[in-house]
Design a protein around this motif. Structure first.
Motif, PDB file in Angstrom:
ATOM      1  N   THR A  46       6.893  75.239 -28.461  1.00 14.83           N
ATOM      2  CA  THR A  46       5.872  75.780 -29.354  1.00 14.83           C
ATOM      3  C   THR A  46       4.505  75.423 -28.789  1.00 14.83           C
ATOM      4  O   THR A  46       4.210  74.244 -28.568  1.00 14.83           O
ATOM      5  CB  THR A  46       6.007  75.206 -30.773  1.00 14.83           C
ATOM      6  OG1 THR A  46       7.324  75.481 -31.279  1.00 14.83           O
ATOM      7  CG2 THR A  46       4.973  75.826 -31.709  1.00 14.83           C
ATOM      8  N   ARG A  53       5.757  80.695 -29.887  1.00 19.23           N
ATOM      9  CA  ARG A  53       7.025  79.968 -29.825  1.00 19.23           C
ATOM     10  C   ARG A  53       8.046  80.744 -29.012  1.00 19.23           C
ATOM     11  O   ARG A  53       8.143  81.968 -29.104  1.00 19.23           O
ATOM     12  CB  ARG A  53       7.624  79.755 -31.226  1.00 19.23           C
ATOM     13  CG  ARG A  53       6.701  79.165 -32.240  1.00 19.23           C
ATOM     14  CD  ARG A  53       7.480  78.756 -33.484  1.00 19.23           C
ATOM     15  NE  ARG A  53       8.002  77.409 -33.377  1.00 19.23           N
ATOM     16  CZ  ARG A  53       8.933  76.908 -34.176  1.00 19.23           C
ATOM     17  NH1 ARG A  53       9.492  77.663 -35.090  1.00 19.23           N
ATOM     18  NH2 ARG A  53       9.333  75.666 -34.037  1.00 19.23           N
ATOM     19  N   GLY A  88       7.443  76.887 -37.790  1.00 16.91           N
ATOM     20  CA  GLY A  88       6.394  77.291 -36.881  1.00 16.91           C
ATOM     21  C   GLY A  88       5.096  76.524 -37.044  1.00 16.91           C
ATOM     22  O   GLY A  88       4.201  76.640 -36.198  1.00 16.91           O
TER      23      GLY A  88
END
Length: 432
Positions: A151, A140, A98
């Motif tokens: 993302t 995301r 992430g």
């Protein structure tokens, strides 16, 4: 008993599989994150580690989203497992964090040594990171009914989106691995730091890079690869260990970075335009497949997401269904039950074949069952097989520190020679 949600745990601890769709399903999705669970015992391989969140509204699911909490690496540079999302092309799977760092990718195949292994070696492992320089928030999600990942990074100065795909071609799987990462400016400007660190395969390979025909070509053991990028990417360092660079993306601007790689084979050099077009082409291929999934009603999106996750584990060169895309993630943090699950378990394959049949994925179910019956005939009944066919290798240690210092890191699985009489029942159940 199983719960009624479209993605549910099996009775064995820590396993996830797709539930059988039913028009009478009355399960309730509470919107909680399905956590990456502890791994199972060595001979009980996990099928899927979905990190999905169901966002509800109007009594049904509007969208399948990933956990959007700000990703934080610990003092040793580990990222929590729920902050990874999977990309795949039918041959291998990559895990994208992430924070913009792709930390796991076995090239060219699911069971190959990893090119990027920061997941298990946070200080010295290989990775490919595109990370905002400023503090950021992250949102995301997979594209609808697709394994193409988006993302969105929001900083004080702007907003940008990274679209990621392990690309396929118009005629199916490409004869090389193609990782594409498109950066799109949405608002203001965002400054990205880019880092490509070539893995050393647990000290068994010495990476080096050279310029060939105006292209940056890297070598890691038997893997040959190209590091491709647009003209706005400013290279700050380029050497045998990889590259560092920077990029400022403005609203309306688009840039592409890509890696094209193969093993012991010559490579073509596709243009950035071709690679970029294949992102959307791959997205279309995923959606075309997902539209064949037979399930209607309020839980269709969640069930399709489960089917797409299982589809990532179907190893297309053989038809085998891998139990997982990783090795050595710990059953308990800091303890030693860390196993390699990049093999095809008879029992888990049966669950997946059944799930594919129930949602109308006949080609996938047929390929997996045909492959499994062939292995039983040629090799004999075993707990699991290599995804290429034949007996899986015994366990061997790999000199890496492991996820959050959970050792040992291993390749292979010592359950390869175990006798489990339950597999006979599994085999009859699959064929019935």
């Amino acid at each position: 008993m199983m719960d009624d949600s479209p993605v549910c745990r099996s009775r064995r601890h820590g396993k996830l599989r797709a539930a059988e769709p039913s028009s009478s399903t009355k399960g309730h999705l509470d919107g909680n994150l399905i956590q990456t669970s502890d791994l199972d015992q060595e001979n009980r391989s996990p099928l899927v580690r979905s990190c999905l969140k169901s966002v509800q509204g109007n009594g049904g699911i509007n969208r399948i989203r990933l956990d959007n909490a700000p990703p934080r690496r610990d003092a040793e540079n580990h990222l929590q497992l729920e902050h990874y999302a999977a990309l795949g092309d039918g041959r291998t799977v990559a895990l994208s964090g992430g924070d913009g760092s792709l930390d796991w990718w076995c090239v060219p195949n699911l069971d190959s040594p990893p090119l990027f292994d920061r997941l298990l070696d946070p200080q010295e492992g290989g990775y490919f990171a595109i990370t905002p320089r400023e503090a950021f928030e992250v949102d995301r999600t997979y594209r609808p009914e697709s394994n193409v990942l988006e993302t969105i990074f929001t900083t004080a100065g702007g907003k940008a989106r990274i679209v990621e795909s392990l690309n396929s071609g118009s005629a199916g799987r490409l004869p090389w691995c193609e990782l594409a990462r498109r950066i799109e400016g949405l608002e203001g400007s965002v400054h990205f730091d880019i880092a490509l660190r070539l893995g050393h395969r647990a000290g068994t390979a010495s990476p080096y890079m050279q310029n060939v025909g105006g292209h940056d070509v890297f070598h890691v053991g038997s893997v040959l690869g190209l590091f491709l990028r647009g003209s706005a990417v400013i290279i700050e360092h380029l050497g045998d260990d990889g590259a560092t660079a920077s990029l400022t993306i403005e609203a309306g601007q688009t840039e592409l970075l890509a890696i094209v790689a193969g093993e012991d084979e010559p490579l073509v050099v596709p243009s950035l335009d071709e690679i970029d077009a294949r992102i959307d082409g791959s997205d279309n291929e995923w959606r075309t497949w997902a539209q064949t999934v037979q399930c209607d009603g309020p839980y269709r999106e969640a069930l399709v997401r489960s089917a797409l996750a299982l589809k990532l584990l179907l190893f297309s060169p053989s038809g085998a269904i891998a139990a997982a895309a990783t090795t050595s993630l710990p059953e308990r943090i800091g303890e030693s039950k860390n196993y390699d699950y990049r093999f095809a378990w008879v029992r888990d394959a049966g669950y997946t074949i059944n799930a594919f049949l129930r949602v109308g994925a006949q080609a996938e179910a047929k390929a997996a069952l045909t492959w499994l019956l062939k292995q039983i005939g040629e090799v004999g009944p075993r707990v699991f097989y290599s995804i290429w066919g034949g007996a899986a290798p015994d366990v061997r240690p790999v000199d890496l520190p492991g996820y959050r210092r959970s050792e040992p890191v291993v390749a292979g699985n010592r359950a390869t020679d175990q006798r489990q009489h339950g597999i006979y029942g599994d085999i009859f159940e699959h064929a019935s």
